[in-house]
Design a protein around this motif. Structure first.
Motif, mmCIF file in Angstrom:
data_model
loop_
_atom_site.group_PDB
_atom_site.id
_atom_site.type_symbol
_atom_site.label_atom_id
_atom_site.label_comp_id
_atom_site.label_asym_id
_atom_site.label_seq_id
_atom_site.Cartn_x
_atom_site.Cartn_y
_atom_site.Cartn_z
ATOM 1 N N THR A 1 0.797 -1.238 0.000
ATOM 2 C CA THR A 1 0.000 0.000 0.000
ATOM 3 C C THR A 1 0.823 1.279 0.000
ATOM 4 N N HIS A 2 2.160 1.182 -0.030
ATOM 5 C CA HIS A 2 2.974 2.390 0.117
ATOM 6 C C HIS A 2 2.774 3.387 -1.024
ATOM 7 N N GLN A 3 2.300 2.917 -2.168
ATOM 8 C CA GLN A 3 2.035 3.842 -3.261
ATOM 9 C C GLN A 3 0.631 4.449 -3.177
ATOM 10 N N LYS A 4 -0.244 3.801 -2.449
ATOM 11 C CA LYS A 4 -1.611 4.287 -2.317
ATOM 12 C C LYS A 4 -1.738 5.354 -1.241
ATOM 13 N N TYR A 5 -0.999 5.175 -0.147
ATOM 14 C CA TYR A 5 -1.078 6.097 0.988
ATOM 15 C C TYR A 5 0.280 6.780 1.187
ATOM 16 N N PRO A 6 0.285 8.072 1.519
ATOM 17 C CA PRO A 6 1.547 8.837 1.570
ATOM 18 C C PRO A 6 2.321 8.681 2.878
ATOM 19 N N PHE A 7 2.721 7.453 3.187
ATOM 20 C CA PHE A 7 3.432 7.208 4.445
ATOM 21 C C PHE A 7 4.741 7.986 4.526
ATOM 22 N N SER A 8 5.419 8.159 3.402
ATOM 23 C CA SER A 8 6.718 8.842 3.436
ATOM 24 C C SER A 8 6.588 10.286 3.903
ATOM 25 N N GLU A 9 5.433 10.898 3.686
ATOM 26 C CA GLU A 9 5.231 12.293 4.099
ATOM 27 C C GLU A 9 5.136 12.447 5.614
#
Length: 367
Positions: free
Chosen positions: A325-333
């Motif tokens: 899901t890392h591309q679906k939700y902006p966890f890196s932000e």
């Protein structure tokens, strides 16, 4: 191979983190040595640093850690929790604590409460195991530590919080019985709350209702899968109305409390339907007790669970979830800034002043 490692040492409340050098110990059976690439600063690290929770000193804080294997015990075949062989250079994360596997609690599926628990970022520095926290160039993994390999698609800053925030959320949803097709209330839109929001949405919840006192965090919640994001800074009227409307007045199937606020807990209990489940996660620091009616719990068939840390399978679930899901939700932000190890004190001051979801310490460069 390096003989010594630098670490930022916590000496007690009101004292700045101090960079010190330590000898790297020789590995014993079942142990690993990891070069730390990234360590994110968790809210509990700040609670310790600011004196809201006790910790042995001196210690090396930091438990949201990932890195690359630098050394393995000679002559041993070591595998991760899914049975995949480990080798030097593998990019890994590991459970927040090591457990013995043999005591009463390990035998009752509660490894996080092992009689001989060894908890990363929470142990006193000693001659046998000096490097036990993430604010260091190397971390010395004890025997009984569950290790999970990190897929290449995950960046360091997305993977680093997995072994605390994401794995704890995975445990909360597991203990809460899942949420497919259900109405879920997430109380608190911090790192854990946003992770819980995304995970509940991914698991197919019919509605994911998120409440918080911070409108900026609620705006983020909408980007992490919340179907409703409600501010409760001025009371719970809007929350009550929304839940009543979405559930025909019954209440939510599952609520997960991640703030630790007594007022939030009282509110969450009131929002449960008959037979509803409540999972408490955020109460990891001293706070006032709240009155609870035992009769009310009995008559409404309520299920109340506490979750503190997690089991190894929850960490595997967390990494798989982030990988998918890392591309679906902006966890890196959610990681607002990064600092080198030498600036650990500045990183903590930044975290205290700005209150971002996370800041990162980068003791080594991933090559």
């Amino acid at each position: 191979m390096a003989k010594q490692a630098l670490a930022a040492v916590f000496l007690g409340k009101g004292k700045p983190l101090e960079i010190q050098s330590f000898d790297i110990p020789e590995l014993r059976a079942g142990e690993l040595l990891v070069r730390v690439i990234c360590c994110t600063v968790c809210g509990s690290d700040l609670h310790t640093y600011e004196g809201r929770r006790s910790s042995p000193t001196p210690t090396i804080l930091g438990h949201e850690i990932m890195g690359r294997i630098a050394a393995l015990p000679e002559g041993e075949n070591v595998a991760d929790v899914e049975g995949r062989p480990l080798k030097i250079g593998d990019r890994i994360t590991w459970s927040i604590a090591a457990n013995c596997g043999d005591c009463f609690y390990c035998g009752h599926d509660l490894p996080a409460k092992c009689d001989s628990l060894f908890k990363y970022g929470h142990e006193a520095i000693d001659s046998i195991h000096p490097l036990s926290g993430g604010l260091a160039e190397f971390c010395h993994l004890a025997a009984g530590t569950a290790v999970v390999q990190i897929p290449k698609v995950l960046s360091d800053v997305v993977a680093s919080p997995a072994n605390c925030a994401t794995a704890t959320v995975a445990a909360a949803l597991r203990v809460g019985g899942g949420c497919t097709g259900e109405v879920v209330l997430i109380q608190g839109a911090g790192m854990l709350g946003l992770s819980a929001t995304a995970m509940a949405a991914t698991l197919g919840a019919a509605e994911v209702i998120v409440c918080d006192v911070d409108n900026d965090r609620l705006e983020q919640a909408s980007r992490f899968g919340a179907s409703q994001a409600i501010c409760v800074a001025d009371g719970t009227d809007a929350l009550n109305e929304t839940i009543g409307r979405l559930t025909a007045g019954r209440g939510v199937d599952l609520a997960i409390e991640l703030s630790g606020s007594p007022a939030s807990i009282a509110s969450g209990l009131a929002e449960l339907r008959i037979g509803g489940r409540y999972v408490l996660v955020g109460s990891v620091f001293p706070s006032p007790d709240i009155p609870i009616s035992a009769e009310w719990i009995v008559r409404r068939w309520l299920n109340i669970h506490g979750v503190h840390n997690y089991a190894p399978r929850d960490l595997a679930t967390a990494i798989a979830f982030l990988g998918n899901t890392h591309q679906k939700y902006p966890f890196s932000e959610l990681v607002a800034a990064s600092f080198p190890l030498a600036e650990a004190e500045a990183a903590f001051q930044y975290a205290i002043e700005k209150r971002p979801h996370r800041v990162a310490l980068l003791p080594a460069t991933d090559e």
